[in-house]
Scaffold this active site. Sequence first.
Site: not given
Ligand code: 4NP
Length: 150
Positions: A8, A14, A122
């Site tokens: 991800c 995720r 997300d």
């Molecule tokens: P992930 O979610 O891609 O599902 O781990 C996110 C976690 C952190 C961030 C963006 C998406 N961030 O911008 O820090």
Amino acid sequence: MTKILMVCLGNICRSPLAEGILKSKLSQEKFIIDSAGTANYHTGNAPDKRSIAVAKKYGIDISTLKGRQFNTLDFDAFDIIYVMDQSNYNNVVSLARNEDDKNKVKFILNATYPNQNHSLPDPYHGGDEGFENIYKLLDEACAKIANQLS
Ligand code: 4NP
């Protein structure tokens, strides 16, 4: 050994959940399952506490996982690379060195909704219900993947 990588953006919401769920459905003797993020914001960090909580609710412990960034060598280390959304797909494929690398990259929701290239939303900026929703979607997708592979 079949080696599977979940990818991800941050590797804290995720993909650690996808890693934990698929591990719970497949033999650890026959499968290596890991996760990574396309970004490096959360390298070394534990998963988001909301992902840890929803996994725990369903009997899965992801609290000891640590974030890391996806890199080109992952194309050599893994047989299948599941991405969560279109942006992850574009980022991972942009690092592919050849068609074999590119062919390893699949949308995880295509396991449940074939050929549709749906994105798993997300949940980072949303509330707890977003985590419950992604848990359910990932659990369904991982059940299909586990059935296909075992
Ligand atoms: P992930 O979610 O891609 O599902 O781990 C996110 C976690 C952190 C961030 C963006 C998406 N961030 O911008 O820090």
